[in-house]
Write an enzyme that holds these catalytic residues in place. Structure first.
Site, mmCIF file in Angstrom:
data_model
loop_
_atom_site.group_PDB
_atom_site.id
_atom_site.type_symbol
_atom_site.label_atom_id
_atom_site.label_comp_id
_atom_site.label_asym_id
_atom_site.label_seq_id
_atom_site.Cartn_x
_atom_site.Cartn_y
_atom_site.Cartn_z
ATOM 1 C CD GLN A 100 60.331 49.417 55.611
ATOM 2 O OE1 GLN A 100 60.397 48.975 54.554
ATOM 3 N NE2 GLN A 100 59.179 49.555 56.699
ATOM 4 C CG ASP A 103 61.652 60.774 58.057
ATOM 5 O OD1 ASP A 103 60.385 60.141 57.940
ATOM 6 O OD2 ASP A 103 62.202 60.523 59.270
ATOM 7 C CG HIS A 118 65.153 51.729 52.797
ATOM 8 N ND1 HIS A 118 63.694 51.335 52.607
ATOM 9 C CD2 HIS A 118 65.521 50.311 52.812
ATOM 10 C CE1 HIS A 118 63.363 50.283 52.515
ATOM 11 N NE2 HIS A 118 64.450 49.584 52.633
ATOM 12 C CB CYS A 147 81.751 65.250 44.773
ATOM 13 S SG CYS A 147 83.079 64.729 45.922
ATOM 14 C CB CYS A 149 86.177 64.677 43.256
ATOM 15 S SG CYS A 149 84.912 63.728 42.626
ATOM 16 C CG ASN A 212 50.136 50.228 58.994
ATOM 17 O OD1 ASN A 212 50.735 50.721 59.054
ATOM 18 N ND2 ASN A 212 49.427 49.714 57.907
HETATM 19 N N1 APR Z 1 49.898 55.831 61.638
HETATM 20 C C1 APR Z 1 50.060 54.615 61.266
HETATM 21 N N2 APR Z 1 50.019 53.889 60.005
HETATM 22 C C2 APR Z 1 50.003 54.833 58.994
HETATM 23 C C3 APR Z 1 49.760 56.259 59.106
HETATM 24 C C4 APR Z 1 49.645 56.832 60.623
HETATM 25 N N3 APR Z 1 49.383 57.874 60.900
HETATM 26 N N4 APR Z 1 49.376 56.676 58.153
HETATM 27 C C5 APR Z 1 49.578 55.729 57.110
HETATM 28 N N5 APR Z 1 50.035 54.805 57.519
HETATM 29 C C6 APR Z 1 50.092 53.397 57.073
HETATM 30 C C7 APR Z 1 49.394 52.939 55.751
HETATM 31 O O1 APR Z 1 48.200 52.243 56.145
HETATM 32 C C8 APR Z 1 50.412 52.136 55.017
HETATM 33 O O2 APR Z 1 50.094 50.764 55.236
HETATM 34 O O3 APR Z 1 51.635 53.320 56.711
HETATM 35 C C9 APR Z 1 51.933 52.354 55.716
HETATM 36 C C10 APR Z 1 52.790 53.293 54.885
HETATM 37 O O4 APR Z 1 53.116 52.099 53.736
HETATM 38 P P1 APR Z 1 54.150 52.655 52.468
HETATM 39 O O5 APR Z 1 53.591 53.944 51.979
HETATM 40 O O6 APR Z 1 54.273 51.679 51.751
HETATM 41 O O7 APR Z 1 55.356 52.952 53.209
HETATM 42 P P2 APR Z 1 56.748 51.964 53.585
HETATM 43 O O8 APR Z 1 56.216 50.621 54.249
HETATM 44 O O9 APR Z 1 57.630 52.692 54.670
HETATM 45 O O10 APR Z 1 57.523 51.822 52.192
HETATM 46 C C11 APR Z 1 58.520 51.015 52.134
HETATM 47 O O11 APR Z 1 59.080 51.695 50.121
HETATM 48 O O12 APR Z 1 58.924 53.109 48.585
HETATM 49 C C12 APR Z 1 59.841 52.561 49.188
HETATM 50 O O13 APR Z 1 61.861 53.044 50.090
HETATM 51 C C13 APR Z 1 60.577 53.309 50.326
HETATM 52 O O14 APR Z 1 60.975 52.876 52.508
HETATM 53 C C14 APR Z 1 60.099 52.701 51.521
HETATM 54 C C15 APR Z 1 59.575 51.329 51.282
#
Ligand code: APR
Length: 240
Positions: A100, A103, A118, A147, A149, A212
């Site tokens: 998702q 970067d 994404h 662009c 254009c 996570n």
């Molecule tokens: N290792 C593992 N997990 C981690 C770490 C780490 N070092 N640091 C944070 N986290 C966990 C957090 O606890 C959280 O549950 O990573 C998760 C990040 O969740 P989000 O910030 O919601 O990111 P994501 O799930 O990728 O968001 C999905 O939402 O904003 C939109 O398009 C954007 O792609 C993104 C999508």
């Protein structure tokens, strides 16, 4: 330690592995996540920055935010979590990394089969002629960028309310259905359709392992849910 050894065994024996990553895997590279403690959506409102309407209303403000993120990421390095997934890919006949994240750190870590649900922060797309170009300069020489254009260019990312790239979604779904092991790493699993890949993996018979920092809506139903940093957990799980 049975729990980790089981997960290590499943990973070691798997022929097909699919991984879903989110912002959490880049946190140890110094890139802020979106939700949870210190998340970007605490300081900014998604509807003000990550929607077509926000871009329509103020392209310069939206671009200033993306230029800030691009500049931050350009100075960051892939971390042990990214590198562990790149190493795991080399040992598996079938391996798909669905992310998702926009970067580009998975590719910089050496991952090859990366499906970007994404989009990509390093791709710009013309709002009129649709031309795409890879632009790695950060900060950008011109804000907002234009662009050839003459029209405004937008970040090549998927905003809230927009459809995911069809080919990427189909590849992600297919790899999820075919997985022996499905790793879900660093995502809060609340944004769809990406989050839907987790229950789909379970339904299709994969062993689903979560790495996570915090509990997610699916943690309780998964085969293993490890709490901790991806940069620490993943190297332990893939060590042969
Ligand atoms: N290792 C593992 N997990 C981690 C770490 C780490 N070092 N640091 C944070 N986290 C966990 C957090 O606890 C959280 O549950 O990573 C998760 C990040 O969740 P989000 O910030 O919601 O990111 P994501 O799930 O990728 O968001 C999905 O939402 O904003 C939109 O398009 C954007 O792609 C993104 C999508």
């Amino acid at each position: 330690m049975r729990s980790v050894n089981d997960a290590r065994k499943w990973i070691r024996e798997a022929e097909a592995i699919t991984v879903l990553t989110g912002a959490g895997i880049s946190a140890e590279s110094g890139i802020p996540t979106f939700r949870g403690a210190g998340g970007l959506w605490k300081q900014f409102r998604p509807e003000d920055l990550a929607t077509p309407e926000a871009f329509e209303r103020g392209p310069k403000l939206v671009w200033e935010w993306y230029d800030w993120r691009r500049t931050l990421i350009a100075a960051a390095q892939p971390n042990a979590g990214h590198l562990a997934l790149a190493a795991l890919e080399k040992t598996k006949p079938r391996f798909t990394l669905v992310t998702q994240n926009v970067d580009g750190l998975h590719e910089r870590a050496g991952s090859r089969n990366v499906v970007k649900l994404h989009g990509d922060l390093w791709t710009l797309r013309c709002t009129v002629c649709g031309r795409e170009k890879r632009e790695e300069r950060a900060p950008l020489p011109e804000l907002p960028p234009h662009c050839g254009c003459g029209a405004l260019m937008r970040p090549g990312v998927v905003w809230f309310g927009e459809m995911l790239p069809r080919a990427a979604w189909e590849q992600a779904e297919q790899a999820t259905r075919a997985a022996d092991v499905f790793l879900v790493v660093g995502t809060s699993a609340v944004v769809y359709p990406a989050a839907g890949l987790v229950p789909l993996a379970k339904t299709c018979g994969a062993r689903v392992i979560e790495c996570n920092m915090e509990e997610t809506p699916f943690s309780a139903e998964l085969d293993r849910a490890f709490r901790g940093a991806a940069g620490e957990l993943l190297p332990q799980l893939i060590a042969s």
